[in-house]
Design an enzyme around this catalytic site. Structure first.
Site, PDB file in Angstrom:
ATOM      1  N   ASP A 191      23.914  -2.044   7.092  1.00 61.84           N
ATOM      2  CA  ASP A 191      25.581  -1.785   7.282  1.00 61.84           C
ATOM      3  C   ASP A 191      26.314  -2.562   6.220  1.00 61.84           C
ATOM      4  O   ASP A 191      26.907  -3.554   6.554  1.00 61.84           O
ATOM      5  CB  ASP A 191      25.914  -2.183   8.714  1.00 61.84           C
ATOM      6  CG  ASP A 191      27.482  -1.779   8.848  1.00 61.84           C
ATOM      7  OD1 ASP A 191      28.013  -0.961   8.463  1.00 61.84           O
ATOM      8  OD2 ASP A 191      28.058  -2.674   9.886  1.00 61.84           O
TER       9      ASP A 191
ATOM     10  N   ASP B 258      38.683  25.440  45.613  1.00 64.91           N
ATOM     11  CA  ASP B 258      37.756  24.923  44.994  1.00 64.91           C
ATOM     12  C   ASP B 258      37.613  23.390  45.066  1.00 64.91           C
ATOM     13  O   ASP B 258      36.610  22.612  44.970  1.00 64.91           O
ATOM     14  CB  ASP B 258      38.141  24.976  43.335  1.00 64.91           C
ATOM     15  CG  ASP B 258      39.402  24.537  42.923  1.00 64.91           C
ATOM     16  OD1 ASP B 258      40.290  25.083  43.750  1.00 64.91           O
ATOM     17  OD2 ASP B 258      39.482  23.882  41.922  1.00 64.91           O
TER      18      ASP B 258
ATOM     19  N   LYS C 122      40.270  16.089  32.791  1.00 64.99           N
ATOM     20  CA  LYS C 122      39.602  17.071  32.066  1.00 64.99           C
ATOM     21  C   LYS C 122      39.784  16.764  30.569  1.00 64.99           C
ATOM     22  O   LYS C 122      38.722  16.272  29.914  1.00 64.99           O
ATOM     23  CB  LYS C 122      40.033  18.763  32.542  1.00 64.99           C
ATOM     24  CG  LYS C 122      41.484  18.705  32.572  1.00 64.99           C
ATOM     25  CD  LYS C 122      41.567  20.345  32.944  1.00 64.99           C
ATOM     26  CE  LYS C 122      42.924  20.854  32.789  1.00 64.99           C
ATOM     27  NZ  LYS C 122      43.163  22.119  33.481  1.00 64.99           N
TER      28      LYS C 122
ATOM     29  N   SER D  14      47.912  21.666  36.158  1.00 65.59           N
ATOM     30  CA  SER D  14      47.677  20.825  34.997  1.00 65.59           C
ATOM     31  C   SER D  14      47.494  21.632  33.965  1.00 65.59           C
ATOM     32  O   SER D  14      47.350  21.435  32.643  1.00 65.59           O
ATOM     33  CB  SER D  14      46.261  20.036  35.426  1.00 65.59           C
ATOM     34  OG  SER D  14      45.249  21.267  35.434  1.00 65.59           O
TER      35      SER D  14
ATOM     36  N   GLN E 199      37.195  16.538  43.680  1.00 66.73           N
ATOM     37  CA  GLN E 199      38.445  16.574  44.070  1.00 66.73           C
ATOM     38  C   GLN E 199      38.714  16.442  45.549  1.00 66.73           C
ATOM     39  O   GLN E 199      39.652  16.391  46.026  1.00 66.73           O
ATOM     40  CB  GLN E 199      39.297  17.867  43.761  1.00 66.73           C
ATOM     41  CG  GLN E 199      39.404  17.842  42.373  1.00 66.73           C
ATOM     42  CD  GLN E 199      40.404  19.133  41.835  1.00 66.73           C
ATOM     43  OE1 GLN E 199      41.278  19.110  41.956  1.00 66.73           O
ATOM     44  NE2 GLN E 199      39.853  20.298  41.502  1.00 66.73           N
TER      45      GLN E 199
ATOM     46  N   TYR F 269      48.577  13.670  45.380  1.00 64.75           N
ATOM     47  CA  TYR F 269      49.679  14.066  45.560  1.00 64.75           C
ATOM     48  C   TYR F 269      50.953  13.319  46.446  1.00 64.75           C
ATOM     49  O   TYR F 269      52.049  13.634  46.767  1.00 64.75           O
ATOM     50  CB  TYR F 269      49.447  15.471  46.337  1.00 64.75           C
ATOM     51  CG  TYR F 269      48.932  16.508  45.996  1.00 64.75           C
ATOM     52  CD1 TYR F 269      47.977  16.625  44.922  1.00 64.75           C
ATOM     53  CD2 TYR F 269      49.540  17.855  46.031  1.00 64.75           C
ATOM     54  CE1 TYR F 269      47.313  17.456  44.436  1.00 64.75           C
ATOM     55  CE2 TYR F 269      48.920  19.096  45.500  1.00 64.75           C
ATOM     56  CZ  TYR F 269      47.907  18.651  44.471  1.00 64.75           C
ATOM     57  OH  TYR F 269      47.200  19.954  43.860  1.00 64.75           O
TER      58      TYR F 269
HETATM   59  C1  SPV Z   1      30.816  -0.815  13.438  1.00 66.19           C
HETATM   60  O1  SPV Z   1      30.542  -0.535  14.850  1.00 66.19           O
HETATM   61  O2  SPV Z   1      30.283  -0.422  12.745  1.00 66.19           O
HETATM   62  C2  SPV Z   1      31.861  -1.865  13.412  1.00 66.19           C
HETATM   63  C3  SPV Z   1      32.328  -2.896  14.938  1.00 66.19           C
HETATM   64  O3  SPV Z   1      32.357  -2.115  12.622  1.00 66.19           O
HETATM   65  S1  SPV Z   1      31.132  -4.252  14.667  1.00 66.19           S
HETATM   66  O4  SPV Z   1      29.818  -3.541  14.481  1.00 66.19           O
HETATM   67  O5  SPV Z   1      31.584  -4.766  15.967  1.00 66.19           O
HETATM   68  O6  SPV Z   1      31.500  -4.975  13.522  1.00 66.19           O
HETATM   69 MG    MG Z   2      31.556  -1.028  10.875  1.00 64.75          MG
END
Ligand code: SPV
Ligand code: MG
Length: 669
Positions: A441, A329, A281, A246, A335, A312
């Site tokens: 927000d 390992d 990973k 990998s 694994q 595999y």
């Molecule tokens: C945020 O995480 O700020 C988003 C997604 O905009 S939501 O809160 O669902 O609107």
């Molecule tokens: Mg947002």
């Protein structure tokens, strides 16, 4: 360590095959003679000095050895009376060159690489014997007691094992035997085997029996032996060895294990797909197609193939390799189920698993660490989301709002079914970023401050970043935001088609929110796409029609319009618990557009699994706020407990010791 090859003999039982050269020059394949094969094996084992005793056709032999392009230093010692003595006398003639650990072999011996490797690796003096082959009537047998070779000769049948004159002799033990050989020769006992001298030592040469069972280790005395050995060698040379890689950087450790595997057969390398590597990973730095080319260019690699899953199974069933090689390992750890499946499949057709000690060389760990720090660089980080989308079809993204949550998203791994599951990318949510700062927000936290959050996270992590760009602000501002995000190494910005004072979507119609017009928002997308400088950066258009109850038609109309305006992806959002409106949207959108990635934030409609979303045609699943929602109640609970108890003792049980928290923080990224 020196090799001593005894080649003074006549080889008279070979008939015409030895009429022009000594027996050791008999061809055993189209490319090799007995001697050239032995010499190659000696050179491959890293031995540089080879002493060869000669006699019959000595100049042919010397010229032949010198014509082979091998980095070996030869000392040829001619036994002048080779036709009247046995090889005990040839050794006597060469005695002054033999003051070292010695690999001693007869010149007519053919053995497979694994036999030679075991001989070389033996820490004690040893001779090869076989516990599985029948006792030969006229050839060497060893009397073995408690694992020690007591006597060697054709005449012993009691407590005996089939034996071949291939020895590793540590100098101390060899000196004991050589002393006896000298004693024999100086008292005219020169027509016997060197082993006759050994047999008088009563085990004092400390030679252990090395049981090579059914592996090829045979002398060639006559044309019948030659026929048998030639067939066996063909079978050995057609063996295939399967290995899976990998890695996206090939270093000395990889080359060493490939070289070892090459001694077991023709090496087929499976290159793990980007998707499979990313699932256990990280997204590889170099895509599978290029990693295949790297392996194809390693000398001696027979074939390079795709391995599409951690399992595999598919390739083992397709290529039926005689041997699978892997580091040890995977004997323990996550694994293990993969290994168990490999051993079960190999058992169905008699294949073998060979495991080599896993290299813990700090030099390789350092290369790995350097690779990791490259992943954090903006130019390398930015493009990985797009590549991951192509490779995996569905990527999972977890919210991070500071360096510490970034580290949790970076490092949290769950082991299931032999794989290691982790998040592919990080979401820098406006809601959580604002909340972490104790603010609503509503696009109150300005871009400079939001960029600071990005930098806190990028400083300590490597995973790609999707940035919540709210409405994108004014178009004239958004174009600057795009370039700043590109510079910071962000992979995608998601902007929502709202205007005016933005409120979080989870409030839905409980608060006044205005959706932007298709024209305005399309113009913003177009301007952003025009402003972007790197080809991998993505702008995702988020459609709020379902949140604002504008109906499915409106959502779809907007989605197609925004894609037309240049959006690289679309996000459809809903605050309903029931996922059906999202499922309906995906179905209708996919009926017309098969490729544009669809992004979902299933905070409310959280019952559907990632795999089901993938089947339905979604591509990015963002867990937008779960880490913040986990930390707030835990913090409140701890604060209350301390207030209630007027001390911290009661609270301790729910707390993580700081030494464990510190472990999350890397010394260097
Ligand atoms: C945020 O995480 O700020 C988003 C997604 O905009 S939501 O809160 O669902 O609107
Ligand atoms: Mg947002």
């Amino acid at each position: 360590m020196k090799a001593l090859i005894l080649n003074s003999g006549l080889g008279s039982r070979m008939g015409v095959l030895t009429s022009e050269h000594p027996k050791c020059m008999t061809e055993i394949s189209s490319r090799e003679t007995i001697l050239s094969r032995q010499l190659r094996q000696i050179a491959d084992a890293g031995i540089e000095d080879v002493v060869i005793t000669t006699g019959y056709y000595d100049s042919v032999l010397v010229n032949y050895c010198n014509s082979l392009d091998l980095s070996l230093h030869f000392t040829f010692v001619k036994n002048p009376i080779y036709d009247q003595t046995n090889y005990i006398y040839s050794i006597y003639c060469a005695r002054e060159y033999l003051d070292d650990d010695i690999i001693l072999m007869h010149g007519d011996l053919v053995f497979e690489n694994e036999v030679f490797e075991r001989v070389i690796a033996s820490p004690v003096s040893c001779m090869t014997v076989s516990s599985t082959l029948p006792l030969p009537e006229k050839d060497f047998k060893a009397v073995v007691r408690d694992g020690m070779v007591m006597k060697v000769g054709v005449e012993f049948f009691n407590e005996a094992m089939e034996a071949q004159a291939l020895y590793k002799l540590n100098k101390e033990d060899w000196m004991v035997w050589l002393g006896k050989i000298i004693e024999f020769c100086e008292s005219e006992k020169t027509k016997v085997y060197a082993e006759n001298a050994l047999n008088e030592l009563d085990g004092a040469a400390n030679i252990h029996a090395l049981d090579v069972e059914n592996l090829l280790c045979s002398e060639i005395d006559n044309p019948e032996d030659l026929a048998v050995v030639t067939v066996k060698l063909k079978e050995i040379q057609s063996r295939t060895v399967y290995m899976c890689f990998s890695t996206d950087i090939i270093h000395g450790g990889h080359i060493a294990i490939i070289k070892k595997a090459q001694k077991l057969g023709r090496v087929i390398i499976g290159v793990l797909s980007d998707e499979a590597v990313a699932s256990y990973k990280r997204m590889p730095l170099v895509p599978a197609s290029e990693r295949k080319v790297m392996f194809e260019n390693i000398a001696g690699v027979y074939k390079v193939v795709d391995q599409n899953t951690l399992s595999y199974k598919e390739n083992l069933e397709k290529y039926k390799p005689s041997i699978v090689v892997h580091g040890d390992d995977w004997v323990t750890g996550f694994q293990r189920p993969i290994r168990d499946e490999v051993t079960a499949i190999l058992a169905t057709y008699g294949g073998k698993l060979v495991e080599y000690p896993y290299s813990t060389d700090p030099k390789y760990a350092e290369i790995d660490a350097r690779t990791r720090s490259d992943l954090a660089m903006p130019d390398i980080r930015r493009g990985r989301l797009k590549r991951m989308l192509d490779a995996k079809g569905l990527v999972t993204v977890m919210e991070a709002h500071d360096g510490l949550t970034g580290l949790i998203v970076e490092n949290t791994v769950v082991h299931q079914d032999g794989g290691a599951h982790q998040f592919d990318a990080m979401w820098i949510s406006s809601l959580c970023d604002s909340t972490a700062k104790g603010k609503p927000d509503i696009e109150l936290v300005d871009m400079t401050s939001r960029f600071r959050t990005i930098e806190d996270i990028t400083e300590v992590t490597t995973k790609p970043i999707i940035f919540d760009g709210d409405t994108g602000g004014k178009t004239e501002h958004f174009v600057y935001t795009v370039r700043s995000l590109e510079r910071l190494g962000v992979s995608m910005v998601i902007i929502e088609d709202k205007t005016g004072l933005k409120k979080n979507s989870l409030f839905g119609t409980e608060v006044v929110q205005t959706q932007d017009t298709i024209e305005n928002f399309s113009a913003k997308i177009r301007a952003g796409k025009k402003a972007q400088r790197t080809k991998e950066f993505m702008i995702c258009a988020r459609i709020e029609s379902l949140i604002l109850e504008q109906g499915m038609e409106d959502a779809l109309t907007r989605a197609f319009a925004f894609v037309d305006a240049g959006a690289d992806a679309i996000m459809i959002h809903s605050r309903k618990k029931d996922p059906s409106e999202i499922q309906e949207f995906i179905e209708k959108f996919r009926a017309k557009d098969k490729t544009t990635p669809i992004v979902l934030v299933p905070t409310s409609f959280n019952s559907v699994t990632e795999e089901e979303w993938k089947q339905r045609g979604a591509n990015i699943i963002i867990y937008a706020n779960q880490l913040m929602r986990a930390e707030v109640p835990a913090m409140q609970k701890a604060a209350k407990m301390i207030l209630e108890n007027h001390r911290a003792e009661e609270c301790d049980a729910m707390l993580m010791p700081f030494k464990d928290i510190i472990r999350l923080i890397p010394a260097e990224v």
